[in-house]
Every structure is written in C-alpha cells, then in structure tokens.
Write an enzyme that holds these catalytic residues in place. Structure first.
Site, PDB file in Angstrom:
ATOM      1  CG  LEU A  30      -0.415  -6.273 -11.615  1.00  0.00           C
ATOM      2  CD1 LEU A  30      -0.149  -7.488 -10.732  1.00  0.00           C
ATOM      3  CD2 LEU A  30       0.817  -5.926 -12.448  1.00  0.00           C
ATOM      4  CG  ASP A  38      -6.756  -4.971  -2.484  1.00  0.00           C
ATOM      5  OD1 ASP A  38      -5.622  -5.409  -2.705  1.00  0.00           O
ATOM      6  OD2 ASP A  38      -6.990  -3.777  -2.255  1.00  0.00           O
ATOM      7  N   GLY A  58       9.490  -1.878   1.568  1.00  0.00           N
ATOM      8  CA  GLY A  58       9.899  -3.276   1.458  1.00  0.00           C
ATOM      9  C   GLY A  58      10.057  -4.024   2.764  1.00  0.00           C
ATOM     10  CB  SER A  59       8.713  -3.759   6.193  1.00  0.00           C
ATOM     11  OG  SER A  59       7.318  -3.785   6.099  1.00  0.00           O
ATOM     12  CG  ASN A  60       4.797  -7.201   4.125  1.00  0.00           C
ATOM     13  OD1 ASN A  60       4.467  -8.094   4.909  1.00  0.00           O
ATOM     14  ND2 ASN A  60       4.222  -6.000   4.140  1.00  0.00           N
ATOM     15  CG  HIS A  97      -5.525  -5.699   1.360  1.00  0.00           C
ATOM     16  ND1 HIS A  97      -5.311  -4.554   0.614  1.00  0.00           N
ATOM     17  CD2 HIS A  97      -6.618  -5.464   2.120  1.00  0.00           C
ATOM     18  CE1 HIS A  97      -6.257  -3.673   0.909  1.00  0.00           C
ATOM     19  NE2 HIS A  97      -7.067  -4.201   1.817  1.00  0.00           N
ATOM     20  CD  GLU A 112       0.858  -5.717   6.277  1.00  0.00           C
ATOM     21  OE1 GLU A 112       1.595  -5.729   5.273  1.00  0.00           O
ATOM     22  OE2 GLU A 112       0.274  -4.682   6.661  1.00  0.00           O
TER      23      GLU A 112
HETATM   24  C1  GRF Z   1       1.866  -3.190   3.537  1.00  0.00           C
HETATM   25  O1  GRF Z   1       1.008  -2.715   4.520  1.00  0.00           O
HETATM   26  C2  GRF Z   1       1.146  -4.095   2.591  1.00  0.00           C
HETATM   27  O2  GRF Z   1       0.164  -4.859   3.203  1.00  0.00           O
HETATM   28  C3  GRF Z   1       0.521  -3.126   1.634  1.00  0.00           C
HETATM   29  O3  GRF Z   1       1.484  -2.116   1.465  1.00  0.00           O
HETATM   30  C4  GRF Z   1       2.328  -2.071   2.597  1.00  0.00           C
HETATM   31  C5  GRF Z   1       3.717  -2.293   2.123  1.00  0.00           C
HETATM   32  O4  GRF Z   1       4.667  -2.154   3.150  1.00  0.00           O
HETATM   33  N1  GRF Z   1       0.099  -3.797   0.435  1.00  0.00           N
HETATM   34  P1  GRF Z   1       6.120  -2.687   2.932  1.00  0.00           P
HETATM   35  O5  GRF Z   1       6.667  -2.016   1.657  1.00  0.00           O
HETATM   36  O6  GRF Z   1       6.087  -4.171   2.797  1.00  0.00           O
HETATM   37  O7  GRF Z   1       6.883  -2.241   4.138  1.00  0.00           O
END
Ligand code: GRF
Length: 195
Positions: free
Chosen positions: A95, A147, A13-15, A111, A176
């Site tokens: 999905l 994607d 969950g870093s994004n 992505h 990202e």
């Molecule tokens: C990220 O690299 C995202 O682009 C991909 O999966 C990874 C998820 O990382 N779809 P996080 O859980 O957001 O840290």
C-alpha cells in the site's frame, strides 16, 4: 454501536472466515460489512458470499502501474460503506503512504511470524532454515514499512524437529485464527490504539 469493518483479501480467506465467525457473537464490538478482494480468483470471495457478507472485487490489474488509482477506487468503496476499521487478511498488495496515512490507526494486518523477526514472504520456510525454536503470528497496526507498525497481539508456537513447512504453517495458522479476532476486538473497543 458496532464498528464497521472491511476485510481485504487476495486468497483463500481463512483469517477472514475467523473474523466473520467471531463477529457473529452478539457482544462482539465489530461487524464485517464487506470483504474486498484485489483478485477475481480469491477463494475467500465465495466463502464470504456463503456467509452472507457483501463482497467487492477491485482488480488491481485494471489500474496498470498506478497504485494510487487502485487505492482511490478501494478507498471510495470503503467510504461508501462507512467503514471504521480495515483488516488486511492475506492481502497481497503493498500500500502507498497515501493510503496507509489515510487509514492510520484504523488499519491492521496479520503476519505469520513473530515480528519484527521474519518480515515478508515465505516465513515458515525461512524459520525452518534459521533453525529457531519459536515461531508464531502477529497482528499489528499498518504503517508505511512492510510488516512494520506497532504490535497489537502476538502468540508463539514451538518449532518441532519433525516440522515441514506445511505442518509449521498449519500450527501458526491456528493461532492466527485465535489472535486476529481478539486483536480486532481490542481495536474496536479502543483498548489498542496508536501511541
Ligand atoms: C496468512 O498466513 C496471513 O498471516 C498471511 O497470509 C495468509 C493468508 O491466509 N498474511 P488466509 O487467506 O487468511 O487463509
């Protein structure tokens, strides 16, 4: 009125955290209402709770092979919270066309590659194997193919001769975290939309 956003995760969950941080700004046009995970062990769930965001767990294994039943439960959660926009952030479930169609133009994904190049998993390893000099990340609207779907934002990073999968992944992850909040802002403000 801020758009109501659900972030769907399966892992660290870093994004998701980048979106939560961005949404703290007063002038940000979206609020993160709920984080939903399909996996009980997703580290992002704890991070969301620490940030004071509501979380929901919808464990896909409880639905066996019935993808649509899982998605109906997910959709019910989104409806109950009056969600406007869904952000996939490391959400590792394919999905069905039913769900994708239902959220068409209102669901976006990040992505770790410059789409349409390097769809699918293990992008950093495949980029290194291919020997290309440029890599990056893409935020796009979700459409039926994996994607695929119109690009909202992309940002590239150089691939260095000294790169390992880990160093390259870290460089991509940094962008990202920049472009996902920017892209969500564009969608929430209606500046990015499906043709
Ligand atoms: C990220 O690299 C995202 O682009 C991909 O999966 C990874 C998820 O990382 N779809 P996080 O859980 O957001 O840290």
């Amino acid at each position: 009125m801020k758009k109501r956003v659900a972030v769907l995760i399966s892992g660290r969950g870093s994004n998701m955290t980048a979106l939560i941080e961005a949404a703290k700004a007063k002038d940000y046009p979206a609020e993160i209402v709920v984080v939903v995970s399909n996996r009980p062990d997703a580290a992002g769930l704890g991070r969301a709770q620490q940030a004071g965001i509501a979380t929901a767990l919808i464990d896909h294994t409880a639905f066996g092979k019935d993808r649509e039943a899982f998605e109906r439960a997910l959709d019910a959660q989104l409806q109950a919270r009056q969600i406007d926009i869904v952000c996939l952030a490391g959400f590792m479930r394919l999905l069905t066309p039913w769900f994708v169609e239902r959220w068409s133009g209102r669901m976006i994904n990040i992505h770790p590659a410059l789409l349409p190049q390097f769809k699918g998993l293990d992008t950093h390893r495949r980029v290194l194997e291919a020997g290309v000099e440029e890599h990056g990340a893409t935020v796009h609207f979700v459409s039926a193919g994996m994607d695929e779907g119109p690009v909202i934002l992309q940002k590239s990073v150089p691939v260095l001769g000294s790169d390992s999968e880990a160093t390259l992944a870290a460089r991509v992850l940094e962008v990202e975290h920049q472009i996902y909040p920017q892209a969500l802002r564009m969608v929430a403000e209606g500046r990015a939309r499906l043709p």
